[in-house]
Scaffold this motif. Sequence first.
Motif, PDB file in Angstrom:
ATOM      1  N   ASP A 159      -2.299   1.500  -8.969  1.00  0.00           N
ATOM      2  CA  ASP A 159      -2.988   0.957 -10.304  1.00  0.00           C
ATOM      3  C   ASP A 159      -2.099   0.404 -11.450  1.00  0.00           C
ATOM      4  O   ASP A 159      -1.129   1.204 -11.947  1.00  0.00           O
ATOM      5  CB  ASP A 159      -3.740   1.997 -10.749  1.00  0.00           C
ATOM      6  N   VAL A 200       0.914  -1.171  -0.007  1.00  0.00           N
ATOM      7  CA  VAL A 200       0.104  -0.004  -0.038  1.00  0.00           C
ATOM      8  C   VAL A 200       0.686   1.299   0.123  1.00  0.00           C
ATOM      9  O   VAL A 200       1.854   1.321   0.657  1.00  0.00           O
ATOM     10  CB  VAL A 200      -0.641   0.087   1.224  1.00  0.00           C
ATOM     11  N   ARG A 225      -3.469   3.831  -0.694  1.00  0.00           N
ATOM     12  CA  ARG A 225      -4.010   2.872  -1.941  1.00  0.00           C
ATOM     13  C   ARG A 225      -2.827   2.063  -2.336  1.00  0.00           C
ATOM     14  O   ARG A 225      -1.690   2.335  -2.468  1.00  0.00           O
ATOM     15  CB  ARG A 225      -4.833   3.878  -2.712  1.00  0.00           C
ATOM     16  N   GLN A 226      -3.401   0.998  -2.838  1.00  0.00           N
ATOM     17  CA  GLN A 226      -2.914  -0.025  -3.728  1.00  0.00           C
ATOM     18  C   GLN A 226      -2.570   0.700  -5.066  1.00  0.00           C
ATOM     19  O   GLN A 226      -3.431   1.563  -5.559  1.00  0.00           O
ATOM     20  CB  GLN A 226      -3.317  -1.122  -3.850  1.00  0.00           C
ATOM     21  N   LEU A 231      -1.100  10.485   0.449  1.00  0.00           N
ATOM     22  CA  LEU A 231      -2.160   9.878  -0.318  1.00  0.00           C
ATOM     23  C   LEU A 231      -3.425   9.525   0.700  1.00  0.00           C
ATOM     24  O   LEU A 231      -2.951   8.747   1.687  1.00  0.00           O
ATOM     25  CB  LEU A 231      -1.647   8.472  -0.871  1.00  0.00           C
ATOM     26  N   TYR A 242       1.599   5.298   0.759  1.00  0.00           N
ATOM     27  CA  TYR A 242       1.317   6.368   1.679  1.00  0.00           C
ATOM     28  C   TYR A 242       1.778   7.867   1.104  1.00  0.00           C
ATOM     29  O   TYR A 242       1.022   8.799   1.582  1.00  0.00           O
ATOM     30  CB  TYR A 242       1.728   5.955   2.890  1.00  0.00           C
TER      31      TYR A 242
END
Length: 205
Positions: free
Chosen positions: A148, A97, A145-146, A141, A99
């Motif tokens: 894309d 993930v 999030r993971q 972020l 950050y």
Amino acid sequence: LLQPEGVHGPSQVVDLGEYEWSDAEWQGHHTRAGGNGLEGAVFYELHIGTFTAAGTFDAEAYGVKSSAADMIRFVEANIRPEQLDGPIRKAIEATHVGYFDSGKMVQGLGWEQYPYPVSLERLLDGNSRDMALKSNPVKALSPPRQPDGSTLYNKTGSTNGFGGYVAFVPEKKIGIVLLANRNVPIPERIKAAHAILTALEARAK
């Protein structure tokens, strides 16, 4: 003694009497256990230079002791976390993930992320000395999030006595572990790894 510049820098004498302590009520484990303060306590000072044959922190407890085989297993776990048991899978996936976005790379819990394919220039820039040792503007972020799409994860590491580099691309099922018994300059590690990963991807097609 304090070593503000790290274990390889000079030591600084600190006057503990000048420090404003916030734990004046704490009297030590012996008192809490029914003893009499420091009476009966043992103070031990470890001199790394004489405690180990090599005279280094690494010889005692410094760093993660591992082998190329173990590190490859670790990379494989990061490439295919879905094959792991629940808690371990959750821990591995949490490190993927992001950050903070620096513009050059996204920082996660340890791993740095780059959209893949990534140019050698961008990879060198994101692993530069300035990026590691200087303040750099970042954007948080929110929420974390993971990434894309296809992503390269990487991490360097070294002291005066060794150097390492790990990189992998889960979507391409490729990865690399470089371990050296000397501090090979980071740019040279990055160039070698980038060339090998590019060749691996071409071979996999």
